[in-house]
Design a protein around this motif. Structure first.
Motif, PDB file in Angstrom:
ATOM      1  N   ASN A   1      -8.755  40.570  27.966  1.00  0.00           N
ATOM      2  CA  ASN A   1      -7.521  39.782  27.978  1.00  0.00           C
ATOM      3  C   ASN A   1      -7.465  38.822  26.797  1.00  0.00           C
ATOM      4  OD1 ASN A   1      -6.172  37.053  28.737  1.00  0.00           O
ATOM      5  ND2 ASN A   1      -5.129  38.592  29.963  1.00  0.00           N
ATOM      6  N   GLU A   2      -8.527  38.060  26.618  1.00  0.00           N
ATOM      7  CA  GLU A   2      -8.528  37.027  25.578  1.00  0.00           C
ATOM      8  C   GLU A   2      -8.795  37.603  24.191  1.00  0.00           C
ATOM      9  OE1 GLU A   2     -11.336  34.105  26.937  1.00  0.00           O
ATOM     10  OE2 GLU A   2     -10.307  33.952  28.871  1.00  0.00           O
ATOM     11  N   GLY A   3      -9.791  38.468  24.093  1.00  0.00           N
ATOM     12  CA  GLY A   3     -10.191  38.969  22.784  1.00  0.00           C
ATOM     13  C   GLY A   3      -9.296  40.055  22.234  1.00  0.00           C
ATOM     14  N   VAL A   4      -8.822  40.929  23.103  1.00  0.00           N
ATOM     15  CA  VAL A   4      -7.971  42.023  22.651  1.00  0.00           C
ATOM     16  C   VAL A   4      -6.505  41.630  22.779  1.00  0.00           C
ATOM     17  CG1 VAL A   4      -7.351  44.447  22.968  1.00  0.00           C
ATOM     18  CG2 VAL A   4      -9.707  43.728  23.326  1.00  0.00           C
ATOM     19  N   GLY A   5      -6.139  41.115  23.922  1.00  0.00           N
ATOM     20  CA  GLY A   5      -4.739  40.812  24.179  1.00  0.00           C
ATOM     21  C   GLY A   5      -4.205  39.606  23.438  1.00  0.00           C
ATOM     22  N   MET A   6      -5.051  38.624  23.156  1.00  0.00           N
ATOM     23  CA  MET A   6      -4.545  37.388  22.577  1.00  0.00           C
ATOM     24  C   MET A   6      -5.004  37.109  21.149  1.00  0.00           C
ATOM     25  SD  MET A   6      -4.764  34.845  25.806  1.00  0.00           S
ATOM     26  CE  MET A   6      -4.045  35.252  27.373  1.00  0.00           C
ATOM     27  N   SER A   7      -5.944  37.874  20.634  1.00  0.00           N
ATOM     28  CA  SER A   7      -6.385  37.684  19.249  1.00  0.00           C
ATOM     29  C   SER A   7      -5.278  38.118  18.299  1.00  0.00           C
ATOM     30  CB  SER A   7      -7.645  38.501  18.954  1.00  0.00           C
ATOM     31  OG  SER A   7      -8.731  38.007  19.681  1.00  0.00           O
ATOM     32  N   THR A   8      -5.273  37.544  17.126  1.00  0.00           N
ATOM     33  CA  THR A   8      -4.263  37.880  16.133  1.00  0.00           C
ATOM     34  C   THR A   8      -4.683  39.064  15.276  1.00  0.00           C
ATOM     35  OG1 THR A   8      -3.518  35.600  16.024  1.00  0.00           O
ATOM     36  CG2 THR A   8      -2.951  36.998  14.163  1.00  0.00           C
TER      37      THR A   8
ATOM     38  N   ASP B   1     -17.347  44.227  22.465  1.00  0.00           N
ATOM     39  CA  ASP B   1     -18.003  43.189  23.274  1.00  0.00           C
ATOM     40  C   ASP B   1     -17.768  43.412  24.764  1.00  0.00           C
ATOM     41  OD1 ASP B   1     -18.859  42.000  20.937  1.00  0.00           O
ATOM     42  OD2 ASP B   1     -17.371  40.383  20.986  1.00  0.00           O
ATOM     43  N   ALA B   2     -16.547  43.772  25.131  1.00  0.00           N
ATOM     44  CA  ALA B   2     -16.235  44.016  26.538  1.00  0.00           C
ATOM     45  C   ALA B   2     -17.036  45.197  27.070  1.00  0.00           C
ATOM     46  CB  ALA B   2     -14.734  44.263  26.715  1.00  0.00           C
ATOM     47  N   ALA B   3     -17.113  46.258  26.295  1.00  0.00           N
ATOM     48  CA  ALA B   3     -17.867  47.441  26.728  1.00  0.00           C
ATOM     49  C   ALA B   3     -19.344  47.121  26.886  1.00  0.00           C
ATOM     50  CB  ALA B   3     -17.674  48.574  25.728  1.00  0.00           C
ATOM     51  N   LYS B   4     -19.855  46.277  26.018  1.00  0.00           N
ATOM     52  CA  LYS B   4     -21.275  45.925  26.085  1.00  0.00           C
ATOM     53  C   LYS B   4     -21.568  44.844  27.115  1.00  0.00           C
ATOM     54  CE  LYS B   4     -22.821  47.180  21.519  1.00  0.00           C
ATOM     55  NZ  LYS B   4     -23.457  46.668  20.301  1.00  0.00           N
ATOM     56  N   LYS B   5     -20.545  44.144  27.570  1.00  0.00           N
ATOM     57  CA  LYS B   5     -20.734  43.059  28.535  1.00  0.00           C
ATOM     58  C   LYS B   5     -21.229  43.567  29.878  1.00  0.00           C
ATOM     59  CE  LYS B   5     -20.295  38.903  30.223  1.00  0.00           C
ATOM     60  NZ  LYS B   5     -21.186  37.838  29.831  1.00  0.00           N
TER      61      LYS B   5
ATOM     62  N   VAL C   1      -1.728  51.887  19.239  1.00  0.00           N
ATOM     63  CA  VAL C   1      -1.207  52.401  17.968  1.00  0.00           C
ATOM     64  C   VAL C   1      -1.631  51.488  16.818  1.00  0.00           C
ATOM     65  CG1 VAL C   1       0.892  52.924  16.660  1.00  0.00           C
ATOM     66  CG2 VAL C   1       0.723  53.577  19.063  1.00  0.00           C
ATOM     67  N   LEU C   2      -1.509  50.189  17.020  1.00  0.00           N
ATOM     68  CA  LEU C   2      -1.911  49.223  15.992  1.00  0.00           C
ATOM     69  C   LEU C   2      -3.383  49.391  15.635  1.00  0.00           C
ATOM     70  CD1 LEU C   2      -1.316  46.565  14.318  1.00  0.00           C
ATOM     71  CD2 LEU C   2      -2.256  45.364  16.308  1.00  0.00           C
ATOM     72  N   LEU C   3      -4.239  49.419  16.644  1.00  0.00           N
ATOM     73  CA  LEU C   3      -5.676  49.489  16.389  1.00  0.00           C
ATOM     74  C   LEU C   3      -6.083  50.821  15.780  1.00  0.00           C
ATOM     75  CD1 LEU C   3      -7.054  47.655  19.533  1.00  0.00           C
ATOM     76  CD2 LEU C   3      -6.678  46.742  17.232  1.00  0.00           C
TER      77      LEU C   3
ATOM     78  N   LYS D   1      -9.690  42.118  17.525  1.00  0.00           N
ATOM     79  CA  LYS D   1      -9.382  42.893  18.721  1.00  0.00           C
ATOM     80  C   LYS D   1     -10.397  44.027  18.894  1.00  0.00           C
ATOM     81  CE  LYS D   1      -4.382  42.052  18.412  1.00  0.00           C
ATOM     82  NZ  LYS D   1      -4.087  41.434  19.691  1.00  0.00           N
ATOM     83  N   LEU D   2     -10.745  44.694  17.801  1.00  0.00           N
ATOM     84  CA  LEU D   2     -11.733  45.779  17.856  1.00  0.00           C
ATOM     85  C   LEU D   2     -13.100  45.247  18.263  1.00  0.00           C
ATOM     86  CD1 LEU D   2     -10.630  47.785  14.697  1.00  0.00           C
ATOM     87  CD2 LEU D   2     -10.522  48.579  17.073  1.00  0.00           C
ATOM     88  N   ARG D   3     -13.489  44.110  17.704  1.00  0.00           N
ATOM     89  CA  ARG D   3     -14.784  43.507  18.086  1.00  0.00           C
ATOM     90  C   ARG D   3     -14.789  43.162  19.571  1.00  0.00           C
ATOM     91  NH1 ARG D   3     -14.619  40.807  12.960  1.00  0.00           N
ATOM     92  NH2 ARG D   3     -13.686  38.996  13.951  1.00  0.00           N
ATOM     93  N   ALA D   4     -13.657  42.695  20.087  1.00  0.00           N
ATOM     94  CA  ALA D   4     -13.575  42.333  21.507  1.00  0.00           C
ATOM     95  C   ALA D   4     -13.708  43.567  22.403  1.00  0.00           C
ATOM     96  CB  ALA D   4     -12.268  41.600  21.790  1.00  0.00           C
TER      97      ALA D   4
END
Length: 196
Positions: free
Chosen positions: A85-92, A103-107, A150-152, A97-100
């Motif tokens: 939510n925060e890293g992918v959905g709200m990052s600019t 990170d989420a998958a590894k969390k 699509v963006l990513l 977003k890709l790093r998030a």
């Protein structure tokens, strides 16, 4: 010698990522409004449909996502959903977003072979990981996930597409595609499997 080559690879990757981030700051950020408007308009209907499905799916238990009982999380994977939510959905920046996503998958602790919320666990294979990740994507409450894919996909650096980032981006895209294909008119108590 191997140590020096590994050091060079690491240094090369860090420099590439730093340059990529700076380019996104200088080029993408000023154009973000235009790009976002085009993406939002282009995928508006897909995003409206998936948003409705995600809202309905958030009401359903982990077991309906085919997450085995011994892999279910008492916390309902809140930490992973929060990263999404925060890293992918709200990052600019797309690179953030890709790093998030990575990170989420590894969390997920069992992704690293340890445990599920303190329980003894086993390594997760794709058959266990993907339903958990789909569940987390649903719980993340991201706006416009179709446009985001699509963006990513478009802005992911080609070198990253073949590595870890590419793998987890493909997993994220598979999660979104799976959610799009879910038929909510089916019996609420049926497990949410892949449609054919």
């Amino acid at each position: 010698r191997d140590f020096l080559e590994q050091d060079d690879d690491y240094l090369d990757r860090v420099v590439r990522e730093g340059v990529r981030e700076q380019i996104e700051i200088e080029v993408y950020a000023p154009l973000r409004g235009v790009v976002s408007r085009l993406l939002v308009n282009g995928w508006r209907h897909d995003d409206m449909e998936i948003h409705f499905k995600m809202k309905e799916l958030r009401k359903r238990p982990q077991s309906l996502f085919r997450i085995p009982e011994d892999k279910q999380s008492p916390s309902e994977w809140r930490s992973v959903a929060s990263i999404l939510n925060e890293g992918v959905g709200m990052s600019t920046l797309p690179c953030a977003k890709l790093r998030a996503i990575v990170d989420a998958a590894k969390k997920s602790p069992e992704k690293l072979g340890s445990s599920v919320d303190g329980k003894d666990g086993k390594d997760l294979g794709a058959d266990d990981f993907l339903p958990i990740f789909i569940y987390c994507v649903v719980r993340a409450e991201m706006e416009r996930p179709c446009a985001l894919c699509v963006l990513l996909r478009t802005l992911c650096e080609p070198n990253n597409r073949i590595g870890e980032i590419g793998y987890y981006l493909a997993t994220f895209e598979a999660a979104i595609a799976h959610i799009q294909e879910i038929d909510l008119t089916a019996d609420r108590d049926l497990q949410l499997g892949w449609t054919s």
